[in-house]
Enzyme design. Structure first.
Site, PDB file in Angstrom:
ATOM      1  N   ASN A  38      34.044  30.221 101.006  1.00  0.00           N
ATOM      2  CA  ASN A  38      32.626  30.020 101.338  1.00  0.00           C
ATOM      3  C   ASN A  38      32.194  30.808 102.568  1.00  0.00           C
ATOM      4  O   ASN A  38      31.208  30.464 103.219  1.00  0.00           O
ATOM      5  CB  ASN A  38      32.353  28.530 101.586  1.00  0.00           C
ATOM      6  N   ASN A  65      36.314  29.108  93.285  1.00  0.00           N
ATOM      7  CA  ASN A  65      35.370  29.264  92.176  1.00  0.00           C
ATOM      8  C   ASN A  65      34.214  30.204  92.490  1.00  0.00           C
ATOM      9  O   ASN A  65      33.483  30.600  91.574  1.00  0.00           O
ATOM     10  CB  ASN A  65      34.817  27.892  91.749  1.00  0.00           C
ATOM     11  N   HIS A  66      34.034  30.593  93.752  1.00  0.00           N
ATOM     12  CA  HIS A  66      32.993  31.569  94.106  1.00  0.00           C
ATOM     13  C   HIS A  66      33.583  32.962  94.354  1.00  0.00           C
ATOM     14  O   HIS A  66      32.956  33.800  95.015  1.00  0.00           O
ATOM     15  CB  HIS A  66      32.239  31.117  95.359  1.00  0.00           C
TER      16      HIS A  66
END
Length: 255
Positions: A38, A65-66
């Site tokens: 993040n 997941n990013h």
């Protein structure tokens, strides 16, 4: 082997506390792993964030997941000069980058693996079977697993599935450090979530007003990265002979 794992770096405040604090404690550890999931505005990692973490003393960067949010890192994922590990359990063989890397740490092998969970998350290959396949290799040395997952039950299941087979299974993604740090049978360090590295006065990294209004009004609201002092969370680990002998939560909060 002394290893520090630092949980999800979130936005500019997370990058700031990482780059300011890590150099002061880096001499205490043989290797540092940082989850950068993040670090770019709360979503993924861009090139500048990666470089800043490496310059601060990180030896390996993991994602989640990013991972695909910023295309400028795609070339970096496939270059051996950048020690970045994206989730291993993507089905497409053409997925950029690698899901594990082995490092030489003072003459010992340390393999860092990144896995994605499937409960309450996007569909990916089975992380349990994916890890089983990787562990058929006999050249991995000490194995550290960053399991980026939502559900506590899935994380605990992975811990027990890999107990005695890897040195550590540490969860990421939910941003709140859990108080279940322990050594499982067979010498596997486990913690459900390492916590995050980002704004201290926030709602898991976001400025308070956006998420709060969403709960109050039941309507979508814009989220932004919170400002102000930051915290750094992680797990300090000690490995011997491919097993964990100690695991302790690590936490630092800016004044």
């Amino acid at each position: 082997m002394r290893v520090l794992f630092i949980g999800d770096v979130f936005g500019q405040p997370g990058r700031r506390v990482l780059q300011n604090h890590l150099p002061t404690i880096r001499p205490q550890f043989d290797f540092v792993i940082v989850n950068m999931e993040n670090s770019a505005g709360g979503f993924g990692m861009h090139r500048d964030a990666a470089r800043g973490a490496l310059e601060a003393g990180a030896g390996c960067l993991t994602l989640g997941n990013h991972a695909w949010h910023h295309k400028d890192i795609y070339p970096m994922l496939s270059e051996d000069t950048y020690p970045i590990v994206r989730p291993l359990n993507y089905a497409d063989p053409g997925t950029p980058g690698v899901g594990w890397r082995t490092f030489d740490v003072n003459g010992e092998k340390l393999t860092v693996v990144n896995l994605l969970g499937r409960v309450f998350m996007e569909a990916v290959d089975n992380p349990f079977r994916t890890m089983d396949a990787l562990l058929e290799r006999d050249d991995l040395g000490t194995v550290f697993v960053d399991f980026h997952a939502e559900a506590t039950s899935e994380k605990e299941a992975m811990g027990w599935h890999l107990a005695g087979r890897v040195a550590a299974v540490i969860g990421t993604h939910t941003h709140v450090p859990t108080a279940d740090t322990r050594i499982l049978k067979g010498g596997t360090a486990y913690q459900t979530d390492a916590g995050f590295t980002g704004p201290h006065d926030s709602i898991i990294g976001s400025a308070i007003e956006g998420p709060l209004q969403r709960f109050l009004t039941e309507r979508p609201h814009r989220y932004g990265v919170a400002e102000g002092r930051a915290e750094l969370n992680g797990v300090a680990l000690h490995f011997e002979g491919g097993k964990a002998t100690a695991a302790e939560r690590y936490r630092f909060i800016e004044d």
